[in-house]
Structures are given as structure tokens and as C-alpha cells.
Enzyme design. Structure first.
Site, PDB file in Angstrom:
ATOM      1  N   LYS A   1       0.860  -1.185   0.000  1.00  0.00           N
ATOM      2  CA  LYS A   1       0.000   0.000   0.000  1.00  0.00           C
ATOM      3  C   LYS A   1       0.890   1.226   0.000  1.00  0.00           C
ATOM      4  CE  LYS A   1      -4.433   1.054   0.260  1.00  0.00           C
ATOM      5  NZ  LYS A   1      -5.566   0.256  -0.275  1.00  0.00           N
TER       6      LYS A   1
ATOM      7  N   ASP B   1      -6.868   4.351  -5.041  1.00  0.00           N
ATOM      8  CA  ASP B   1      -7.533   4.213  -3.740  1.00  0.00           C
ATOM      9  C   ASP B   1      -8.144   5.581  -3.446  1.00  0.00           C
ATOM     10  OD1 ASP B   1      -7.800   2.252  -1.358  1.00  0.00           O
ATOM     11  OD2 ASP B   1      -7.186   4.107  -0.386  1.00  0.00           O
TER      12      ASP B   1
HETATM   13  P1  NAD Z   1     -13.101   8.120  -2.994  1.00  0.00           P
HETATM   14  O1  NAD Z   1     -12.095   9.139  -2.639  1.00  0.00           O
HETATM   15  O2  NAD Z   1     -13.536   7.944  -4.407  1.00  0.00           O
HETATM   16  O3  NAD Z   1     -14.449   8.353  -2.138  1.00  0.00           O
HETATM   17  C1  NAD Z   1     -14.457   8.494  -0.744  1.00  0.00           C
HETATM   18  C2  NAD Z   1     -15.870   8.875  -0.314  1.00  0.00           C
HETATM   19  O4  NAD Z   1     -15.913   8.960   1.107  1.00  0.00           O
HETATM   20  C3  NAD Z   1     -16.331  10.225  -0.851  1.00  0.00           C
HETATM   21  O5  NAD Z   1     -17.703  10.176  -1.209  1.00  0.00           O
HETATM   22  C4  NAD Z   1     -16.165  11.138   0.365  1.00  0.00           C
HETATM   23  O6  NAD Z   1     -17.034  12.266   0.317  1.00  0.00           O
HETATM   24  C5  NAD Z   1     -16.554  10.168   1.470  1.00  0.00           C
HETATM   25  N1  NAD Z   1     -16.115  10.604   2.791  1.00  0.00           N
HETATM   26  C6  NAD Z   1     -14.888  11.068   3.165  1.00  0.00           C
HETATM   27  N2  NAD Z   1     -14.913  11.411   4.461  1.00  0.00           N
HETATM   28  C7  NAD Z   1     -16.169  11.141   4.921  1.00  0.00           C
HETATM   29  C8  NAD Z   1     -16.810  11.288   6.160  1.00  0.00           C
HETATM   30  N3  NAD Z   1     -16.179  11.803   7.216  1.00  0.00           N
HETATM   31  N4  NAD Z   1     -18.117  10.926   6.260  1.00  0.00           N
HETATM   32  C9  NAD Z   1     -18.785  10.423   5.199  1.00  0.00           C
HETATM   33  N5  NAD Z   1     -18.221  10.255   3.999  1.00  0.00           N
HETATM   34  C10 NAD Z   1     -16.936  10.623   3.864  1.00  0.00           C
HETATM   35  O7  NAD Z   1     -12.536   6.743  -2.398  1.00  0.00           O
HETATM   36  P2  NAD Z   1     -12.933   5.259  -2.812  1.00  0.00           P
HETATM   37  O8  NAD Z   1     -11.952   4.781  -3.822  1.00  0.00           O
HETATM   38  O9  NAD Z   1     -14.385   5.192  -3.066  1.00  0.00           O
HETATM   39  O10 NAD Z   1     -12.578   4.480  -1.458  1.00  0.00           O
HETATM   40  C11 NAD Z   1     -13.512   4.378  -0.383  1.00  0.00           C
HETATM   41  C12 NAD Z   1     -13.065   3.274   0.559  1.00  0.00           C
HETATM   42  O11 NAD Z   1     -13.036   2.045  -0.168  1.00  0.00           O
HETATM   43  C13 NAD Z   1     -11.673   3.433   1.147  1.00  0.00           C
HETATM   44  O12 NAD Z   1     -11.673   2.902   2.448  1.00  0.00           O
HETATM   45  C14 NAD Z   1     -10.803   2.602   0.241  1.00  0.00           C
HETATM   46  O13 NAD Z   1      -9.616   2.173   0.862  1.00  0.00           O
HETATM   47  C15 NAD Z   1     -11.743   1.460  -0.041  1.00  0.00           C
HETATM   48  N6  NAD Z   1     -11.426   0.693  -1.247  1.00  0.00           N
HETATM   49  C16 NAD Z   1     -11.334   1.292  -2.463  1.00  0.00           C
HETATM   50  C17 NAD Z   1     -11.074   0.536  -3.598  1.00  0.00           C
HETATM   51  C18 NAD Z   1     -11.063   1.126  -4.971  1.00  0.00           C
HETATM   52  O14 NAD Z   1     -10.979   0.344  -5.946  1.00  0.00           O
HETATM   53  N7  NAD Z   1     -11.157   2.431  -5.138  1.00  0.00           N
HETATM   54  C19 NAD Z   1     -10.862  -0.858  -3.467  1.00  0.00           C
HETATM   55  C20 NAD Z   1     -10.961  -1.454  -2.208  1.00  0.00           C
HETATM   56  C21 NAD Z   1     -11.250  -0.664  -1.103  1.00  0.00           C
END
Ligand code: NAD
Length: 413
Positions: free
Chosen positions: A103, A143
Site C-alpha cells: 500500500k 484508492d
Molecule cells: P473516494 O475518494 O472515491 O471516495 C471516498 C468517499 O468517502 C467520498 O464520497 C467522500 O465524500 C466520502 N467521505 C470522506 N470522508 C467522509 C466522512 N467523514 N463521512 C462520510 N463520507 C466521507 O474513495 P474510494 O476509492 O471510493 O474508497 C472508499 C473506501 O473504499 C476506502 O476505504 C478505500 O480504501 C476502499 N477501497 C477502495 C477501492 C477502490 O478500488 N477504489 C478498493 C478497495 C477498497
């Protein structure tokens, strides 16, 4: 960075006890292979110099090249990246991909940088770490706070050092050796898992009510596929606020997606009531899906949860104290290392296509994803049933067991 033992290590210990792993093997499996922190200094558009900290942790490569996302967020630090790298090791093993776990990230608020500044930041970070990553060693992906554009800059900068190497990073744009269905993959995988869970219980996802935290890449595709499969998402929050359907019929997700794109978030969507995260957690719904930050479900927020099922789309959203509360309250939790593995699975498909210089159609990718996720769910479910354990412990037993076995077979030179 806090001195508290990371949640992943606590979950690790429980599974390692069930597997009967020796203390020596536990120490080996918990110690990252490499943990790097670099200076990322760039010129801002106004000519000022700004310095950021970048991280890359390569946790374990026993099962193959290490794989893991790249996060741009102000709270990124060494401890968080170590935890997330370790989760990647168990996750790639749970879905049985020929990968280890890594990561990375930069402590930065990407919303405060211009596009040109983000590009300079990404290229500088690649210059700092290019000799430790690559298609055979460690392959980053998007991510939180990063996307296909960042991956395109990453690949381009990596290639200035190493020549044509599209497999050096995944989650790239389709026009630049990307893969059909990569952007939707994590959300699609989350919904495949939710559907499988209800099937096992003799129920159906269709008609279930859902509360969703986060409406970024993962949250928005999760919402879209839930809507398409007939579930009713009645509450959503993002970083700016939240919305709730006061009639409980379910939000119109296609319209909300359109609205959020033009209004920088879900807040104010016509026909809804405003909602905080605490209110989101306490909604009277069947299913709660955290799809935003880690550490959201804690000893303080877990008692608020009324949902009987939680599917962890975010990484590390539940603290061990909260997990204990859910266990006592008979709340079924599908853990992150299984539920959100759709992203890394389609990243693997992208890497395979890049290396074989072929392109698979979207339908084939969706079918392969469904097969991988369903097989992993079934394997975890079986362990949970046989050993009468929570799904999280069962998933850790499967993932850690596979890594431990590979480590022992290979030996230490
Ligand atoms: P992103 O940046 O696209 O979206 C994050 C979202 O979380 C946004 O809508 C943001 O407004 C919201 N957010 C941030 N702080 C917040 C809060 N305090 N309260 C409510 N909402 C809040 O990120 P993503 O890629 O969608 O990732 C989201 C999660 O999924 C992370 O934990 C990431 O590690 C995990 N994840 C992502 C992927 C991927 O392929 N992108 C894969 C596995 C896991």
C-alpha cells in the site's frame, strides 16, 4: 500515529490462534518486507515550494508480486499504510490471486491542489519510488483520492525510467491500457457479496433497505448496483453531509449520481432530509455499508447500529471493540478483505491483459469477477459454518493460512 495495536494485528492474532501458527511465523508474517517514507517536494502554481510525505509499504510477497492502492489523503501516515498493506496481503490470498500485499500514499488533501500540481506531485513521487515498484515486484492502483488519471501519470513517469511497462500500475484509463469494468469493480464486488450473503440465508437482496456511507468511486457504484438489483438505499452520507429518503422507498440512485456530480456531493438532493454520519449509522435498515474512511465503526458508534448486516466496502472501517459489540448483538459483518476485493481482482485482470497484450470484453470481465468473488465468499462461509466463527475470523483464517502455507513451502534462503 497512535501507539494502539492496529486492528488488523488483533484480527490476525485471533486467526493465527485458530491456525496454530508458531510465534516465529507470526513475527515473519506481521513484519513488512519494506517500509519506505520519502520526501515529495513540488512547486505550487504560485511558485511556492511545498513538501509532502509519501509512503510505500511492501508487506508480503510470498504468493507473488505485491499489490496495493495509492491513497492521497491528509491523514495518510506510516501506521495507516502499514495496516492497509497487511490487509492487502490477506485480501489477495482470500480471493486467491497470485499476489502479495502493499500500500502507499501521500499525506495531502488532493482537493486543495490544482490538476497541474497533482500531476507534478504524482510524477515526483514516482521518481522517488520507481526503483522499488514494477510489474514483477509491486503494482500500485487507485484508492481514496486517486483515480485513473493519477494512474496514467504514474505509468507515464515510470516509463521514463524503465521503458514500455503498462503493467506497472492498474486502474489506468481505457485509452491507456486500462481494463473494461475496473472503475466499477469494487462496488460491483460489494454487491455480488451482499447478494451471496442473503442467498445463503435463504433471503433476497431485492427489497432490502440499505444505509451507505461514502459516495465516491466505491460508494457510488455500490449504490448503483444495489439500485439495479432492487435494494432500497434510503440514506447516504459523504464528506460534506448526507441525505435520507423520508418516505423510506429508496433514493433514486441514477438521479442522485447525476445530482452529486453537479453539486459536489449528495447534500440538498430534492425530496430528502439532511443526515449526519451518526444518524446514518442508527437508521433502521437491513444492511449498513461503510464505503468511506477507516475507523468509522467504533465503541462509540457501534451501539447505534440497528442494521443486522454490515458489508465492509471501505478498508478497515470497524475497530476490534466495535467488532466485539456486533458479535454480541448478532450483527453479521462481511469483512473488508472479502467484501471489497473486487477492485484488486479486476486490477489483476488488467495486469494479465497488459502482460499478454490482449483485451477482454466487459462481459467476460464481469463474469470472471462474479466467479472469483462467489468462490471466495463460499470458501469463507464454509469455514465460518464448520468452525462456528464470525465471517471476519473465517476470512483471516483462509487468507493467512494460504500465505503461511506458501511461506513454509518456499522456505527462507
Ligand atoms: P473516494 O475518494 O472515491 O471516495 C471516498 C468517499 O468517502 C467520498 O464520497 C467522500 O465524500 C466520502 N467521505 C470522506 N470522508 C467522509 C466522512 N467523514 N463521512 C462520510 N463520507 C466521507 O474513495 P474510494 O476509492 O471510493 O474508497 C472508499 C473506501 O473504499 C476506502 O476505504 C478505500 O480504501 C476502499 N477501497 C477502495 C477501492 C477502490 O478500488 N477504489 C478498493 C478497495 C477498497
Amino acid at each position: 500515529m497512535s501507539n494502539k495495536q492496529p486492528s488488523s494485528e488483533i484480527y490476525f492474532s485471533t486467526a493465527a490462534d485458530h491456525l496454530g501458527l508458531s510465534d516465529r511465523l507470526r513475527r515473519l508474517l506481521l513484519t513488512p518486507e519494506r517500509d519506505v517514507k520519502v520526501q515529495v517536494a513540488i512547486r505550487l502554481d504560485n511558485g511556492d515550494l511545498e513538501t509532502f510525505l509519501g509512503y510505500r509499504v511492501q508487506h508480503d510477497g510470498a504468493r507473488g508480486p505485491m499489490k496495493g492502492g495509492l491513497r492521497y489523503h491528509p491523514e495518510v501516515d506510516d501506521g495507516e499504510v502499514q495496516t492497509l498493506a497487511q490487509l492487502m496481503t490477506w485480501k489477495t490470498a482470500v480471493v486467491d490471486l497470485p499476489y502479495g500485499g502493499a500500500k502507499g500514499g501521500i499525506a495531502v488533501d488532493p482537493r486543495k491542489l490544482s490538476k497541474a500540481e497533482l500531476e507534478r506531485l504524482t510524477r515526483k513521487f514516482v521518481d522517488q519510488i520507481h526503483d522499488m515498484v514494477g510489474p514483477d515486484s509491486d503494482i500500485p492502483a487507485p484508492d481514496m483520492g486517486t483515480n485513473s488519471q493519477v494512474m496514467a501519470w504514474f505509468m507515464n513517469q515510470y516509463q521514463t525510467h524503465h521503458g514500455f511497462q503498462p503493467a506497472c500500475v492498474t486502474g489506468k484509463p481505457l485509452e491507456l491500457h486500462g481494463c473494461e469494468g475496473r472503475e466499477e469493480a469494487t462496488g460491483r464486488g460489494v454487491v455480488i457479496i451482499a447478494e451471496r450473503l442473503f442467498q445463503k440465508l435463504g433471503q433476497s437482496l431485492a427489497g432490502k433497505t440499505v444505509a451507505l456511507q461514502g459516495f465516491g468511486n466505491v460508494g457510488s457504484f455500490t449504490g448503483k448496483f444495489l439500485y439495479e438489483r432492487g435494494a432500497r438505499v434510503i440514506a447516504i452520507t459523504d464528506v460534506r453531509g448526507g441525505v435520507r429518503d423520508p418516505l423510506g422507498r429508496g433514493l433514486d440512485i441514477p438521479q442522485l449520481l447525476e445530482y452529486a456530480r453537479h453539486n459536489n456531493g449528495v447534500q440538498g438532493f430534492p425530496g430528502t432530509e439532511p443526515l449526519t454520519n451518526e444518524e446514518l449509522f442508527s437508521q433502521n435498515v437491513d444492511l449498513l455499508i461503510p464505503a468511506a474512511l477507516g475507523g468509522q465503526l467504533t465503541a462509540a458508534t457501534a451501539p447505534l447500529v440497528r442494521a443486522k448486516y454490515i458489508v465492509e466496502a471501505a478498508n478497515d472501517p470497524t475497530t476490534p471493540e466495535a467488532d466485539e459489540i456486533f458479535h454480541k448483538n448478532n450483527v453479521v459483518v462481511v469483512p473488508d478483505i472479502l467484501a471489497n476485493a473486487g477492485g484488486v481482482t479486476v486490477s489483476y485482470f488488467e495486469w494479465v491483459q497488459n502482460r499478454s497484450v490482449v483485451r477482454w470484453p466487459l462481459e467476460e470481465i464481469r463474469q470472471k469477477l462474479e466467479q472469483k468473488m462467489s468462490a471466495a465468499f463460499d470458501a469463507v462461509w464454509q469455514i465460518a459454518q464448520d468452525k462456528k466463527l464470525p465471517l471476519r475470523t473465517a476470512a483471516y483464517i483462509l487468507g493467512i493460512g494460504r500465505v503461511a502455507h506458501a511461506t513454509e513451502l518456499a522456505g527462507v534462503s
